[in-house]
Scaffold this active site. Structure first.
Site, PDB file in Angstrom:
ATOM      1  N   CYS A   3      61.668  17.463  59.725  1.00 54.12           N
ATOM      2  CA  CYS A   3      60.641  17.832  58.738  1.00 54.12           C
ATOM      3  C   CYS A   3      59.839  19.015  59.275  1.00 54.12           C
ATOM      4  CB  CYS A   3      59.732  16.632  58.473  1.00 54.12           C
ATOM      5  SG  CYS A   3      58.233  17.072  57.560  1.00 54.12           S
ATOM      6  N   CYS A   6      56.177  18.162  60.120  1.00 51.54           N
ATOM      7  CA  CYS A   6      56.076  17.337  61.335  1.00 51.54           C
ATOM      8  C   CYS A   6      56.252  18.230  62.569  1.00 51.54           C
ATOM      9  CB  CYS A   6      57.109  16.218  61.322  1.00 51.54           C
ATOM     10  SG  CYS A   6      56.652  14.812  60.278  1.00 51.54           S
ATOM     11  N   ASP A  29      48.653  28.913  54.967  1.00 53.02           N
ATOM     12  CA  ASP A  29      49.971  29.002  54.337  1.00 53.02           C
ATOM     13  C   ASP A  29      50.625  30.326  54.747  1.00 53.02           C
ATOM     14  OD1 ASP A  29      51.328  27.521  51.591  1.00 53.02           O
ATOM     15  OD2 ASP A  29      52.068  29.511  52.160  1.00 53.02           O
ATOM     16  N   ASN A  86      51.768  19.605  44.881  1.00 60.38           N
ATOM     17  CA  ASN A  86      52.970  19.624  44.055  1.00 60.38           C
ATOM     18  C   ASN A  86      53.833  18.426  44.411  1.00 60.38           C
ATOM     19  OD1 ASN A  86      52.331  22.136  42.821  1.00 60.38           O
ATOM     20  ND2 ASN A  86      53.025  23.201  44.665  1.00 60.38           N
ATOM     21  N   GLY A  92      57.678  22.029  41.655  1.00 62.85           N
ATOM     22  CA  GLY A  92      58.086  23.045  42.626  1.00 62.85           C
ATOM     23  C   GLY A  92      57.816  22.662  44.069  1.00 62.85           C
ATOM     24  N   THR A  94      58.479  22.134  47.663  1.00 65.74           N
ATOM     25  CA  THR A  94      59.568  22.645  48.516  1.00 65.74           C
ATOM     26  C   THR A  94      59.594  21.980  49.885  1.00 65.74           C
ATOM     27  OG1 THR A  94      58.185  24.481  49.270  1.00 65.74           O
ATOM     28  CG2 THR A  94      59.623  24.912  47.386  1.00 65.74           C
ATOM     29  N   HIS A  97      56.798  16.837  52.898  1.00 65.82           N
ATOM     30  CA  HIS A  97      55.768  16.190  53.722  1.00 65.82           C
ATOM     31  C   HIS A  97      54.491  16.434  52.928  1.00 65.82           C
ATOM     32  CE1 HIS A  97      53.886  15.340  57.895  1.00 65.82           C
ATOM     33  NE2 HIS A  97      52.864  15.524  57.056  1.00 65.82           N
ATOM     34  N   HIS A  99      51.327  17.428  51.182  1.00 68.34           N
ATOM     35  CA  HIS A  99      50.362  18.479  51.555  1.00 68.34           C
ATOM     36  C   HIS A  99      49.505  18.833  50.357  1.00 68.34           C
ATOM     37  CE1 HIS A  99      54.152  20.358  50.289  1.00 68.34           C
ATOM     38  NE2 HIS A  99      53.429  21.331  49.759  1.00 68.34           N
ATOM     39  N   HIS A 101      47.262  21.987  48.880  1.00 68.99           N
ATOM     40  CA  HIS A 101      46.927  23.409  48.958  1.00 68.99           C
ATOM     41  C   HIS A 101      45.428  23.546  48.658  1.00 68.99           C
ATOM     42  CE1 HIS A 101      51.225  24.843  48.484  1.00 68.99           C
ATOM     43  NE2 HIS A 101      51.333  23.635  47.968  1.00 68.99           N
TER      44      HIS A 101
END
Ligand code: 5GP
Ligand code: ZN
Length: 113
Positions: A3, A6, A29, A86, A92, A94, A97, A99, A101
């Site tokens: 991952c 990770c 990001d 997301n 979308g 991708t 894991h 997260h 934003h």
């Protein structure tokens, strides 16, 4: 586990850290969608929003506390910001894991979809 996030938490892949504590890690990001674009993630691997449950939701609550703190630290609390997660193909996602934003620093499209 293979991952990406990770590996970022473990320091195996470099990242620009903006915050870390026992349960949460936050970093810039790599491909920012706004002037401020930070990803806030649990250190515990959770695939997506679909996997949030009563056992692990405390870390999600904590992530929102961290988001509010970071918004102040990054000076977007007054101008405004967006927190987005997301989940799955249509949204979308991708990286699988969980997260969040944290986006701000400029006016964003008011349309959410
Ligand atoms: P998603 O599309 O799953 O909601 O968001 C994944 C985010 O991870 C994307 O905004 C993408 O730019 C970011 N990302 C992907 N790989 C890396 C990386 O290696 N480092 C950093 N800092 N961000 C990444
Ligand atoms: Zn992971």
């Amino acid at each position: 586990m293979d991952c990406l996030f990770c590996k970022i938490i473990a320091g195996e892949i470099p990242s620009t850290k903006v915050y870390e504590d026992e349960t949460v890690y936050a970093f810039k990001d790599i491909s920012p969608m706004a002037k401020v674009h930070v990803l806030i993630i649990p250190k515990q691997h959770i695939d997506s929003m679909n996997d949030i449950n009563s056992e692990n939701s405390a870390v999600v609550a904590h992530i929102f506390e961290v988001a509010a703190e970071l918004a102040k630290k990054l000076e977007i609390d007054k101008t405004g910001y967006r927190v987005v997660s997301n989940c799955g193909k249509d949204a979308g996602q991708t990286v699988f894991h969980l997260h969040f934003h944290l986006l701000g620093g400029e006016e964003m499209n008011p349309r959410m979809a």
